[in-house]
Motif scaffolding. Structure first.
Motif, PDB file in Angstrom:
ATOM      1  N   UNK A 272     -14.375 -33.522 -54.673  1.00 20.27           N
ATOM      2  CA  UNK A 272     -12.858 -34.303 -54.693  1.00 20.27           C
ATOM      3  C   UNK A 272     -12.947 -35.473 -55.600  1.00 20.27           C
ATOM      4  N   UNK A 273     -13.754 -36.431 -55.603  1.00 14.01           N
ATOM      5  CA  UNK A 273     -13.699 -37.610 -56.486  1.00 14.01           C
ATOM      6  C   UNK A 273     -13.524 -37.292 -57.899  1.00 14.01           C
ATOM      7  N   UNK A 274     -14.428 -36.382 -58.389  1.00  9.63           N
ATOM      8  CA  UNK A 274     -14.222 -36.009 -59.923  1.00  9.63           C
ATOM      9  C   UNK A 274     -12.949 -35.470 -60.268  1.00  9.63           C
ATOM     10  N   UNK A 275     -12.483 -34.504 -59.408  1.00 13.66           N
ATOM     11  CA  UNK A 275     -11.177 -34.053 -59.488  1.00 13.66           C
ATOM     12  C   UNK A 275      -9.944 -34.733 -59.632  1.00 13.66           C
ATOM     13  N   UNK A 276     -10.080 -35.987 -58.552  1.00 14.72           N
ATOM     14  CA  UNK A 276      -8.886 -36.613 -58.344  1.00 14.72           C
ATOM     15  C   UNK A 276      -9.132 -37.822 -59.659  1.00 14.72           C
ATOM     16  N   UNK A 277     -10.260 -38.340 -59.897  1.00 17.29           N
ATOM     17  CA  UNK A 277     -10.397 -38.918 -61.076  1.00 17.29           C
ATOM     18  C   UNK A 277      -9.925 -38.264 -62.426  1.00 17.29           C
ATOM     19  N   UNK A 278     -10.090 -37.245 -62.579  1.00 12.96           N
ATOM     20  CA  UNK A 278      -9.855 -36.348 -63.994  1.00 12.96           C
ATOM     21  C   UNK A 278      -8.491 -36.121 -63.905  1.00 12.96           C
ATOM     22  N   UNK A 279      -7.664 -36.090 -62.895  1.00 15.55           N
ATOM     23  CA  UNK A 279      -6.151 -36.093 -63.019  1.00 15.55           C
ATOM     24  C   UNK A 279      -5.326 -37.411 -63.115  1.00 15.55           C
TER      25      UNK A 279
ATOM     26  N   UNK B 242     -20.360 -28.055 -69.356  1.00 17.81           N
ATOM     27  CA  UNK B 242     -21.502 -28.238 -68.312  1.00 17.81           C
ATOM     28  C   UNK B 242     -20.631 -28.618 -66.936  1.00 17.81           C
ATOM     29  N   UNK B 243     -19.770 -29.303 -66.893  1.00 12.76           N
ATOM     30  CA  UNK B 243     -19.050 -29.681 -65.641  1.00 12.76           C
ATOM     31  C   UNK B 243     -18.503 -28.685 -65.153  1.00 12.76           C
ATOM     32  N   UNK B 244     -18.021 -27.522 -65.921  1.00 14.88           N
ATOM     33  CA  UNK B 244     -17.313 -26.587 -65.227  1.00 14.88           C
ATOM     34  C   UNK B 244     -18.312 -25.652 -64.568  1.00 14.88           C
ATOM     35  N   UNK B 245     -19.466 -25.603 -65.230  1.00 14.46           N
ATOM     36  CA  UNK B 245     -20.641 -24.622 -64.466  1.00 14.46           C
ATOM     37  C   UNK B 245     -20.942 -25.369 -63.048  1.00 14.46           C
ATOM     38  N   UNK B 246     -21.320 -26.615 -63.094  1.00 12.28           N
ATOM     39  CA  UNK B 246     -21.818 -27.373 -61.797  1.00 12.28           C
ATOM     40  C   UNK B 246     -20.564 -27.305 -60.884  1.00 12.28           C
TER      41      UNK B 246
ATOM     42  N   UNK C 198     -12.392 -28.604 -64.588  1.00 14.85           N
ATOM     43  CA  UNK C 198     -13.457 -29.445 -64.967  1.00 14.85           C
ATOM     44  C   UNK C 198     -13.820 -29.128 -66.443  1.00 14.85           C
ATOM     45  N   UNK C 199     -13.835 -27.493 -66.877  1.00 13.79           N
ATOM     46  CA  UNK C 199     -13.933 -27.339 -68.253  1.00 13.79           C
ATOM     47  C   UNK C 199     -13.408 -28.007 -68.922  1.00 13.79           C
ATOM     48  N   UNK C 200     -11.986 -28.128 -68.968  1.00 16.79           N
ATOM     49  CA  UNK C 200     -10.713 -28.586 -69.901  1.00 16.79           C
ATOM     50  C   UNK C 200     -10.813 -30.039 -69.763  1.00 16.79           C
ATOM     51  N   UNK C 201     -11.266 -30.456 -68.731  1.00 15.55           N
ATOM     52  CA  UNK C 201     -11.249 -32.124 -68.452  1.00 15.55           C
ATOM     53  C   UNK C 201     -12.525 -32.663 -69.025  1.00 15.55           C
ATOM     54  N   UNK C 202     -13.502 -32.043 -68.770  1.00 11.03           N
ATOM     55  CA  UNK C 202     -14.997 -32.696 -68.991  1.00 11.03           C
ATOM     56  C   UNK C 202     -16.007 -31.799 -69.360  1.00 11.03           C
ATOM     57  N   UNK C 203     -15.789 -30.812 -69.942  1.00 11.87           N
ATOM     58  CA  UNK C 203     -16.562 -30.037 -70.796  1.00 11.87           C
ATOM     59  C   UNK C 203     -17.187 -28.702 -69.858  1.00 11.87           C
TER      60      UNK C 203
ATOM     61  N   UNK D 170     -19.701 -39.495 -65.987  1.00 18.28           N
ATOM     62  CA  UNK D 170     -19.397 -39.927 -64.817  1.00 18.28           C
ATOM     63  C   UNK D 170     -19.111 -38.759 -63.738  1.00 18.28           C
ATOM     64  N   UNK D 171     -18.423 -37.758 -64.160  1.00 16.74           N
ATOM     65  CA  UNK D 171     -18.161 -36.598 -63.426  1.00 16.74           C
ATOM     66  C   UNK D 171     -19.510 -35.815 -63.142  1.00 16.74           C
ATOM     67  N   UNK D 172     -20.383 -35.738 -63.955  1.00 18.76           N
ATOM     68  CA  UNK D 172     -21.765 -35.079 -63.506  1.00 18.76           C
ATOM     69  C   UNK D 172     -22.317 -35.952 -62.669  1.00 18.76           C
ATOM     70  N   UNK D 173     -22.473 -36.964 -62.706  1.00 17.86           N
ATOM     71  CA  UNK D 173     -23.269 -37.974 -61.744  1.00 17.86           C
ATOM     72  C   UNK D 173     -22.595 -37.737 -60.433  1.00 17.86           C
TER      73      UNK D 173
END
Length: 421
Positions: free
Chosen positions: A396-403, A115-119, A108-113, A412-415
């Motif tokens: 699950x959803x942010x991971x799948x969408x990120x890939x 803050x997403x990594x921390x969450x 999540x850090x690589x793909x979304x930054x 969208x990931x944080x939401x």
């Protein structure tokens, strides 16, 4: 309980601790502790992945639920868990291994930054605390039968064992002990289950006394609510654990992406064969132990009732193996996230020695939280399934969408994670 059996089990546990100490001597840097230096071949990678999932949830929890509800009680585990391993091999682990990640949150850090990594890290931690708690409760049940002690004392004993060798050896200790433990478990279940069934009159005799409803794979009554619960059971581990640190950590520890993929397939095969044995034994227990007051004890009671001393020692060793092999992984997963992701979010330039030290310190601290939850809830299967619900809802959803979806973005990931949580 037979003194020889107790001594044999103590020797077995002592061997596990010795392996942990040996593995600790091989830890030179954080990658050794967190992903075994990315050096695992197919056998060790499959062994540690299978052992992680052959835990108290399947051996003790699933047999208990099968005793009470048949197949419909165990959709999440083993059926949903096997689905997860197959889907992971098809669509996830090659990509994750190719990226050279260390934790699921680092994706999540690589793909979304950051803050997403921390969450993502903060969503991961409570999942594994709940899972460890369920395994501690299961260990207490086993020690209650083996040694005749209070199950609360058994929870303390199990916690002490796992905390010691996981803190000492990290992923190397987990990998080596997992290989031993899954070997004992498979041998124990494959060779001892037929003995129990034969002594109980054979499967045909047992089957004639079990209602057909025990073998239903979908609900025949209960309406919409039953179907919602049914799909939840498939999804909570079948898809939710695709974002699980324990599964991804094993894939990342593999020597290459091909080994990561094949180990997922082989583990799924083991789960759909050996993993169904406790389920059928739980159903058999409805016939041979119809008045069992505590279904969580069905596997142990079957062993003590139908097996001779030597076979019983192997059988109990298999049960303890299942619990230890999952508990060590469940503790290492959130500790890795704290040391690698949370710490690096707080201090990006942190050095390797500090990451290793914080990861090790996190293991006993998380263990104490799991102990509290084990005594507060004191269940097995429900603790496990409820814990995995967190990953399904948040990651699950942010991971799948990120890939797989190029247009996926940070808001969208944080939401998605926030709403799911």
């Amino acid at each position: 309980m037979d003194t020889g059996l107790l001594i044999g089990l103590l020797v077995y546990v002592g061997l596990t601790l010795a392996v942990g100490v040996y593995a600790g001597a091989r830890i030179k840097e954080s990658s050794d502790f967190l992903v075994a230096g990315r050096r695992l071949g197919l056998i060790l990678s499959t062994g540690t992945l299978a052992a992680t999932w052959f835990g108290g949830g399947i051996v003790i929890g699933a047999s208990s639920e099968a005793y009470k509800s048949g197949f419909l009680g165990v959709i999440a585990d083993p059926f949903g868990a096997a689905l997860c391993l197959i889907v992971a091999g098809l669509f996830y682990v090659r990509t994750m291994r190719r990226m050279g990640l260390t934790t699921i949150a680092s994706f999540f850090g690589i793909r979304f930054g950051p803050h997403a990594r921390l969450v993502a890290a903060l969503c991961t931690i409570p999942t594994y605390i709940g899972w460890v708690a369920s395994l501690m409760v299961a260990f207490g049940r086993v020690v209650q039968v083996v040694a005749g002690v209070d199950p609360d004392l058994g929870i303390w004993i199990g916690a002490a064992i796992v905390l010691f060798y996981t803190t000492a050896g990290g992923m190397w200790a987990v990998t080596l002990t997992d290989f031993i433990q899954v070997s004992v478990l498979v041998v124990g279940l494959v060779f001892l289950a037929p003995t129990i069934v034969a002594d109980a009159g054979g499967w045909s005799q047992i089957r004639s006394q079990v209602p057909d409803s025990a073998f239903y794979l979908y609900p025949r009554e209960g309406g919409v609510a039953a179907w919602f619960g049914y799909f939840r059971d498939w999804l909570v581990i079948g898809l939710g654990n695709l974002a699980g640190q324990d599964l991804i950590q094993r894939s990342l520890s593999s020597r290459n992406e091909q080994i990561a993929q094949n180990s997922a397939y082989l583990s799924a095969l083991l789960y759909l064969t050996v993993g169904l044995i406790p389920v059928f034994l739980g159903i058999a227990g409805r016939v041979v132990l119809p008045d069992l007051s505590d279904p969580d004890l069905v596997m142990m009671t079957l062993g003590t009732t139908y097996l001779p001393p030597v076979a019983l020692a192997i059988f109990m060793g298999a049960l303890i193996s299942a619990l230890l092999s999952s508990a060590d992984s469940a503790l290492l997963a959130p500790a890795s996230v704290i040391g690698w992701d949370v710490l690096k979010w707080l201090k990006p330039d942190v050095d390797e020695r500090t990451v290793l030290r914080v990861s090790r310190i996190a293991v006993p601290i998380l263990g104490l939280f799991a102990l509290y939850l084990a005594f507060a809830a004191n269940t097995i299967y429900s603790l496990m399934v409820d814990s995995w619900s967190i990953l399904l809802a948040t990651l699950f959803v942010p991971l799948t969408a990120g890939i797989w979806w190029p247009r996926a973005n940070t808001p969208g990931c944080l939401a998605g994670m926030g709403t799911g949580l």
